[in-house]
Write a protein that holds these residues in place. Structure first.
Motif, mmCIF file in Angstrom:
data_model
loop_
_atom_site.group_PDB
_atom_site.id
_atom_site.type_symbol
_atom_site.label_atom_id
_atom_site.label_comp_id
_atom_site.label_asym_id
_atom_site.label_seq_id
_atom_site.Cartn_x
_atom_site.Cartn_y
_atom_site.Cartn_z
ATOM 1 N N LEU A 188 0.819 -1.209 0.000
ATOM 2 C CA LEU A 188 0.000 0.000 0.000
ATOM 3 C C LEU A 188 0.852 1.258 0.000
ATOM 4 O O LEU A 188 0.559 2.231 -0.710
ATOM 5 C CB LEU A 188 -0.942 -0.012 1.205
ATOM 6 N N PHE A 189 1.943 1.268 0.787
ATOM 7 C CA PHE A 189 2.822 2.424 0.797
ATOM 8 C C PHE A 189 3.516 2.610 -0.545
ATOM 9 O O PHE A 189 3.635 3.732 -1.043
ATOM 10 C CB PHE A 189 3.849 2.316 1.926
ATOM 11 N N GLU A 190 3.980 1.515 -1.138
ATOM 12 C CA GLU A 190 4.630 1.609 -2.444
ATOM 13 C C GLU A 190 3.643 2.110 -3.500
ATOM 14 O O GLU A 190 3.994 2.908 -4.371
ATOM 15 C CB GLU A 190 5.181 0.240 -2.856
ATOM 16 N N LYS A 191 2.414 1.668 -3.401
ATOM 17 C CA LYS A 191 1.372 2.111 -4.335
ATOM 18 C C LYS A 191 1.146 3.609 -4.198
ATOM 19 O O LYS A 191 1.007 4.326 -5.195
ATOM 20 C CB LYS A 191 0.076 1.349 -4.051
ATOM 21 N N GLY A 192 1.132 4.092 -2.956
ATOM 22 C CA GLY A 192 0.943 5.513 -2.718
ATOM 23 C C GLY A 192 2.107 6.341 -3.213
ATOM 24 O O GLY A 192 1.927 7.399 -3.824
ATOM 25 N N GLN A 207 16.252 -3.717 -4.792
ATOM 26 C CA GLN A 207 16.965 -2.508 -4.386
ATOM 27 C C GLN A 207 15.995 -1.410 -3.955
ATOM 28 O O GLN A 207 16.293 -0.609 -3.068
ATOM 29 C CB GLN A 207 17.839 -2.020 -5.547
ATOM 30 N N GLN A 208 14.807 -1.400 -4.586
ATOM 31 C CA GLN A 208 13.800 -0.395 -4.248
ATOM 32 C C GLN A 208 13.371 -0.508 -2.785
ATOM 33 O O GLN A 208 13.221 0.497 -2.086
ATOM 34 C CB GLN A 208 12.585 -0.559 -5.164
ATOM 35 N N LYS A 223 15.178 -1.939 -0.376
ATOM 36 C CA LYS A 223 16.336 -1.641 0.458
ATOM 37 C C LYS A 223 16.568 -0.140 0.595
ATOM 38 O O LYS A 223 17.117 0.329 1.591
ATOM 39 C CB LYS A 223 17.579 -2.318 -0.120
ATOM 40 N N ALA A 224 16.136 0.615 -0.430
ATOM 41 C CA ALA A 224 16.331 2.065 -0.393
ATOM 42 C C ALA A 224 15.274 2.767 0.445
ATOM 43 O O ALA A 224 15.485 3.912 0.875
ATOM 44 C CB ALA A 224 16.310 2.627 -1.817
ATOM 45 N N ALA A 225 14.149 2.113 0.697
ATOM 46 C CA ALA A 225 13.018 2.763 1.374
ATOM 47 C C ALA A 225 13.378 3.329 2.747
ATOM 48 O O ALA A 225 13.042 4.484 3.044
ATOM 49 C CB ALA A 225 11.839 1.788 1.467
ATOM 50 N N PRO A 226 14.057 2.578 3.630
ATOM 51 C CA PRO A 226 14.378 3.142 4.946
ATOM 52 C C PRO A 226 15.283 4.372 4.878
ATOM 53 O O PRO A 226 15.058 5.351 5.602
ATOM 54 C CB PRO A 226 15.081 1.974 5.659
ATOM 55 N N ARG A 227 16.295 4.339 4.016
ATOM 56 C CA ARG A 227 17.216 5.474 3.900
ATOM 57 C C ARG A 227 16.506 6.697 3.318
ATOM 58 O O ARG A 227 16.735 7.827 3.754
ATOM 59 C CB ARG A 227 18.408 5.095 3.018
ATOM 60 N N ASN A 228 15.648 6.466 2.327
ATOM 61 C CA ASN A 228 14.893 7.573 1.741
ATOM 62 C C ASN A 228 13.958 8.197 2.779
ATOM 63 O O ASN A 228 13.822 9.419 2.859
ATOM 64 C CB ASN A 228 14.090 7.091 0.533
ATOM 65 N N ALA A 229 13.331 7.325 3.566
ATOM 66 C CA ALA A 229 12.424 7.806 4.612
ATOM 67 C C ALA A 229 13.197 8.602 5.666
ATOM 68 O O ALA A 229 12.751 9.655 6.125
ATOM 69 C CB ALA A 229 11.701 6.627 5.250
ATOM 70 N N LEU A 230 14.380 8.105 6.036
ATOM 71 C CA LEU A 230 15.202 8.784 7.046
ATOM 72 C C LEU A 230 15.645 10.156 6.550
ATOM 73 O O LEU A 230 15.652 11.133 7.313
ATOM 74 C CB LEU A 230 16.419 7.924 7.386
ATOM 75 N N GLN A 231 15.983 10.234 5.284
ATOM 76 C CA GLN A 231 16.403 11.514 4.710
ATOM 77 C C GLN A 231 15.276 12.549 4.816
ATOM 78 O O GLN A 231 15.499 13.701 5.206
ATOM 79 C CB GLN A 231 16.807 11.323 3.246
ATOM 80 N N LEU A 232 14.056 12.143 4.489
ATOM 81 C CA LEU A 232 12.915 13.053 4.581
ATOM 82 C C LEU A 232 12.649 13.453 6.028
ATOM 83 O O LEU A 232 12.411 14.634 6.333
ATOM 84 C CB LEU A 232 11.668 12.400 3.982
#
Length: 273
Positions: free
Chosen positions: A112-116, A152-153, A155-164
């Motif tokens: 659901l989060f990826e869809k959003g 990879q998508q 695996k990148a989610a936590p780092r992308n979220a942390l950056q925001l």
């Protein structure tokens, strides 16, 4: 905001009044307001919206009503249940995702989060006001289900979220510092940096407590409990799970109290062996 709702009705500006009402409920949820009390408020607002025939307010308030009921443990555990009129609304997708997160349906939550995110390319698909919560829940959930062979998508989610979250924390530490610390703790735990993770969990718990975000204090305690359980520190896990249970009880979420109770029962059984 609630005063804005009352003033809107008093001067016959019901549109502004119900916009204020929806934001009041959203902010109350974000602040960890006592869920049963908030449920009564939403029920009252919904009755008023129905009496005025404001269909948009009814749609949004009904979504909040169902979400809060699920978090309390009073409603159905079907996180996907929404009104037909709300199915195409990004807000309904947000509600489905956070329900799945708190219930613990991790795979569905991630979908659901990826869809959003795909809809907008960022974490503001439910509402720009919800972007920090979307980022936190998306990052935490991805770490929960991530494996070495994951795409990879993911695996990148936590780092992308942390950056925001770090950007948002720069604007408001009160609202976001504990979220940054919790996600950092989870990343450290995932990477096996256990001593650093322990300190980060303690900081996240302390920050949430300082800012009176009791639901996020409970979440930080819960995640710390799973970390200690993973590294076989059962005593620390038991102690921190008890703290999580107390926080969730204060929040008014019987659903989460029962979930933590099950974890404590599992620990007690394993310690007795």
């Amino acid at each position: 905001l609630y005063r804005g709702f009352e003033c809107g009705l008093a001067c016959s500006d019901t549109t502004s009044g119900f916009i204020n009402a929806s934001h009041h409920v959203r902010i109350s949820m974000a602040a960890g307001k006592h869920l049963p009390s908030l449920l009564k408020t939403v029920e009252h607002l919904l009755d008023v919206a129905k009496s005025h025939g404001n269909m948009m307010a009814i749609l949004h308030l009904k979504l909040y009503l169902d979400t809060i009921s699920i978090l309390i443990g009073k409603g159905s555990s079907d996180y996907a249940k929404v009104q037909d009129a709300a199915l195409k609304s990004p807000t309904s997708l947000y509600h489905q995702a956070i329900r799945a997160f708190w219930i613990g349906h991790s795979e569905r939550c991630h979908y659901l989060f990826e869809k959003g995110v795909k809809r907008t390319g960022n974490h503001s698909w439910g509402s720009r006001h919800n972007s920090g919560f979307e980022a936190l829940y998306h990052g935490l959930n991805a770490l929960k289900i991530m494996k070495r062979e994951s795409l990879q998508q993911m695996k990148a989610a936590p780092r992308n979220a942390l950056q925001l979250l770090k950007i948002l924390s720069g604007c408001s530490q009160w609202n976001y510092r504990n979220k940054v610390q919790l996600l950092e703790a989870e990343i450290l735990s995932y990477e096996g940096r256990n001593d650093e993770a322990k300190e980060a969990y303690a900081s996240a718990i302390a920050s949430a407590q300082c800012f009176r975000l009791v639901h996020e204090q409970g979440l930080a305690c819960e995640r710390a409990g799973f970390h200690f359980k993973k590294i076989k520190d059962r005593k620390s896990a038991c102690d921190i799970f008890h703290q999580a249970k107390q926080c969730y009880a204060e929040w008014g979420s019987q659903m989460k109290v029962e979930s933590i109770t099950r974890q404590l029962d599992i620990l007690q059984i394993s310690q007795a062996r």
